[in-house]
Design a protein around this motif. Structure first.
Motif, PDB file in Angstrom:
ATOM      1  N   GLY A 171       0.987  -1.358  -0.021  1.00  0.00           N
ATOM      2  CA  GLY A 171      -0.009   0.007  -0.044  1.00  0.00           C
ATOM      3  C   GLY A 171       0.702   1.342  -0.040  1.00  0.00           C
ATOM      4  N   HIS A 172       1.958   1.056  -0.441  1.00  0.00           N
ATOM      5  CA  HIS A 172       3.036   2.383  -0.494  1.00  0.00           C
ATOM      6  C   HIS A 172       3.675   2.645  -2.101  1.00  0.00           C
ATOM      7  CE1 HIS A 172       2.778   2.336   3.778  1.00  0.00           C
ATOM      8  NE2 HIS A 172       3.192   1.107   3.708  1.00  0.00           N
ATOM      9  N   PRO A 173       2.685   2.863  -2.875  1.00  0.00           N
ATOM     10  CA  PRO A 173       2.983   2.867  -4.065  1.00  0.00           C
ATOM     11  C   PRO A 173       3.777   4.176  -4.520  1.00  0.00           C
ATOM     12  CG  PRO A 173       0.638   3.435  -4.184  1.00  0.00           C
ATOM     13  CD  PRO A 173       1.188   3.007  -2.637  1.00  0.00           C
ATOM     14  N   GLU A 174       3.774   5.225  -3.735  1.00  0.00           N
ATOM     15  CA  GLU A 174       4.475   6.476  -3.749  1.00  0.00           C
ATOM     16  C   GLU A 174       6.082   6.068  -3.382  1.00  0.00           C
ATOM     17  OE1 GLU A 174       1.998   6.313  -1.408  1.00  0.00           O
ATOM     18  OE2 GLU A 174       0.346   7.249  -2.467  1.00  0.00           O
ATOM     19  N   GLN A 175       6.147   5.305  -2.520  1.00  0.00           N
ATOM     20  CA  GLN A 175       7.519   4.902  -2.262  1.00  0.00           C
ATOM     21  C   GLN A 175       8.092   4.068  -3.365  1.00  0.00           C
ATOM     22  OE1 GLN A 175       8.221   3.355   1.571  1.00  0.00           O
ATOM     23  NE2 GLN A 175       6.442   4.316   2.439  1.00  0.00           N
ATOM     24  N   SER A 176       7.207   3.167  -3.800  1.00  0.00           N
ATOM     25  CA  SER A 176       7.792   2.343  -5.089  1.00  0.00           C
ATOM     26  C   SER A 176       8.155   3.198  -6.155  1.00  0.00           C
ATOM     27  CB  SER A 176       6.552   1.543  -5.476  1.00  0.00           C
ATOM     28  OG  SER A 176       6.978   0.552  -6.407  1.00  0.00           O
ATOM     29  N   VAL A 177       7.305   4.459  -6.514  1.00  0.00           N
ATOM     30  CA  VAL A 177       7.523   5.121  -7.547  1.00  0.00           C
ATOM     31  C   VAL A 177       9.143   5.949  -7.534  1.00  0.00           C
ATOM     32  CG1 VAL A 177       6.897   7.116  -8.806  1.00  0.00           C
ATOM     33  CG2 VAL A 177       5.264   5.457  -8.521  1.00  0.00           C
ATOM     34  N   ALA A 178       9.143   6.169  -6.371  1.00  0.00           N
ATOM     35  CA  ALA A 178      10.396   7.066  -5.769  1.00  0.00           C
ATOM     36  C   ALA A 178      11.749   5.963  -6.067  1.00  0.00           C
ATOM     37  CB  ALA A 178      10.278   7.515  -4.547  1.00  0.00           C
ATOM     38  N   LEU A 179      11.494   4.930  -5.614  1.00  0.00           N
ATOM     39  CA  LEU A 179      12.722   4.117  -5.773  1.00  0.00           C
ATOM     40  C   LEU A 179      13.161   3.516  -7.343  1.00  0.00           C
ATOM     41  CD1 LEU A 179      12.200   1.549  -2.782  1.00  0.00           C
ATOM     42  CD2 LEU A 179      14.209   2.822  -3.147  1.00  0.00           C
ATOM     43  N   LEU A 180      12.034   3.292  -7.802  1.00  0.00           N
ATOM     44  CA  LEU A 180      12.120   2.616  -9.400  1.00  0.00           C
ATOM     45  C   LEU A 180      12.685   4.052  -9.964  1.00  0.00           C
ATOM     46  CD1 LEU A 180       9.274   0.337  -9.593  1.00  0.00           C
ATOM     47  CD2 LEU A 180      11.661  -0.241  -9.350  1.00  0.00           C
ATOM     48  N   THR A 181      12.022   5.242 -10.013  1.00  0.00           N
ATOM     49  CA  THR A 181      12.348   6.524 -10.688  1.00  0.00           C
ATOM     50  C   THR A 181      13.820   6.695 -10.609  1.00  0.00           C
ATOM     51  OG1 THR A 181      10.177   7.214 -10.597  1.00  0.00           O
ATOM     52  CG2 THR A 181      11.701   9.024 -11.254  1.00  0.00           C
ATOM     53  N   ALA A 182      14.372   6.579  -9.188  1.00  0.00           N
ATOM     54  CA  ALA A 182      15.816   7.013  -8.775  1.00  0.00           C
ATOM     55  C   ALA A 182      16.476   5.976  -9.486  1.00  0.00           C
ATOM     56  CB  ALA A 182      16.038   6.798  -7.517  1.00  0.00           C
ATOM     57  N   GLU A 183      16.161   4.850  -9.615  1.00  0.00           N
ATOM     58  CA  GLU A 183      16.929   3.828 -10.429  1.00  0.00           C
ATOM     59  C   GLU A 183      16.987   3.869 -11.781  1.00  0.00           C
ATOM     60  OE1 GLU A 183      19.767   0.393 -10.683  1.00  0.00           O
ATOM     61  OE2 GLU A 183      18.901   1.535  -8.926  1.00  0.00           O
ATOM     62  N   ARG A 184      16.146   4.237 -12.281  1.00  0.00           N
ATOM     63  CA  ARG A 184      15.822   4.718 -13.740  1.00  0.00           C
ATOM     64  C   ARG A 184      16.892   5.949 -14.102  1.00  0.00           C
ATOM     65  NH1 ARG A 184      11.809   6.344 -17.004  1.00  0.00           N
ATOM     66  NH2 ARG A 184      12.303   4.709 -18.716  1.00  0.00           N
ATOM     67  N   GLU A 185      16.998   6.948 -13.154  1.00  0.00           N
ATOM     68  CA  GLU A 185      18.071   7.993 -13.424  1.00  0.00           C
ATOM     69  C   GLU A 185      19.280   7.609 -13.164  1.00  0.00           C
ATOM     70  OE1 GLU A 185      16.306  10.833 -10.723  1.00  0.00           O
ATOM     71  OE2 GLU A 185      14.634  11.265 -12.067  1.00  0.00           O
ATOM     72  N   ARG A 186      19.697   6.594 -12.734  1.00  0.00           N
ATOM     73  CA  ARG A 186      20.998   6.070 -12.425  1.00  0.00           C
ATOM     74  C   ARG A 186      21.661   5.817 -13.890  1.00  0.00           C
ATOM     75  NH1 ARG A 186      23.058   2.949  -7.587  1.00  0.00           N
ATOM     76  NH2 ARG A 186      24.225   1.954  -9.244  1.00  0.00           N
ATOM     77  N   GLN A 187      20.763   5.331 -14.879  1.00  0.00           N
ATOM     78  CA  GLN A 187      21.151   5.003 -16.332  1.00  0.00           C
ATOM     79  C   GLN A 187      22.270   3.949 -16.251  1.00  0.00           C
ATOM     80  OE1 GLN A 187      22.074   8.785 -17.920  1.00  0.00           O
ATOM     81  NE2 GLN A 187      20.037   9.534 -18.164  1.00  0.00           N
ATOM     82  N   GLU A 188      21.836   3.010 -15.356  1.00  0.00           N
ATOM     83  CA  GLU A 188      22.990   1.725 -15.457  1.00  0.00           C
ATOM     84  C   GLU A 188      22.002   0.648 -16.071  1.00  0.00           C
ATOM     85  OE1 GLU A 188      25.004   0.762 -11.972  1.00  0.00           O
ATOM     86  OE2 GLU A 188      25.400   2.860 -11.659  1.00  0.00           O
ATOM     87  N   SER A 189      22.077   0.512 -17.555  1.00  0.00           N
ATOM     88  CA  SER A 189      21.370  -0.327 -18.252  1.00  0.00           C
ATOM     89  C   SER A 189      21.941  -1.843 -18.177  1.00  0.00           C
ATOM     90  CB  SER A 189      21.569   0.218 -19.532  1.00  0.00           C
ATOM     91  OG  SER A 189      20.379  -0.597 -20.270  1.00  0.00           O
ATOM     92  N   ASP A 190      20.669  -2.759 -17.971  1.00  0.00           N
ATOM     93  CA  ASP A 190      20.932  -4.084 -18.193  1.00  0.00           C
ATOM     94  C   ASP A 190      19.711  -4.983 -18.422  1.00  0.00           C
ATOM     95  OD1 ASP A 190      19.563  -4.389 -15.721  1.00  0.00           O
ATOM     96  OD2 ASP A 190      21.112  -4.738 -14.437  1.00  0.00           O
TER      97      ASP A 190
END
Length: 124
Positions: A56-75
């Protein structure tokens, strides 16, 4: 309890897979804080974000995944990350953005219409 990041990650995954996300969440966090690295770090982050969404914490999920996307370490986990981000975005009321993200990820795997679908995805 172990302080080994890999052990913590595996224990978190086992708890998650057996329907105990409330036990998995702190273990994922501890694994990441303990220096989990490489491929497992990214898996743990995606799995933690999914667990948070399910708790029930989708906002935290969005924050974590968005930050990971911004790292731009593709795999090879890029599309999985985008898929779980799309789910969390839907839960936070951003369905159009979620659809665009999911369609952009899908476009890379189609035998035809890749460019058209990618174009439409960016305009959602």
């Amino acid at each position: 309890m172990t302080s080994d990041p890999v052990g913590l990650f595996e224990l978190a995954s086992a708890n998650d897979s057996t329907g105990r996300p409330e036990l998995a969440e702190p273990l994922y966090r501890k694994a990441l804080e303990s220096g989990l690295s490489g491929y497992r770090r990214r898996r743990a982050l995606i799995q933690l974000a999914s667990t948070l969404r399910n708790l029930g914490h989708p906002e935290q999920s969005v924050a974590l995944l968005t930050a990971e996307r911004e790292r731009q370490e593709s795999d090879e986990l890029d599309d999985a990350l985008d898929a779980f981000l799309a789910l969390a975005l839907v839960d936070t009321g951003h369905a159009r953005e979620a659809a665009g993200l999911a369609l952009a990820a899908l476009a890379k795997h189609l035998p035809r219409y890749n460019r058209s679908l990618a174009y439409y995805a960016t305009h959602l």
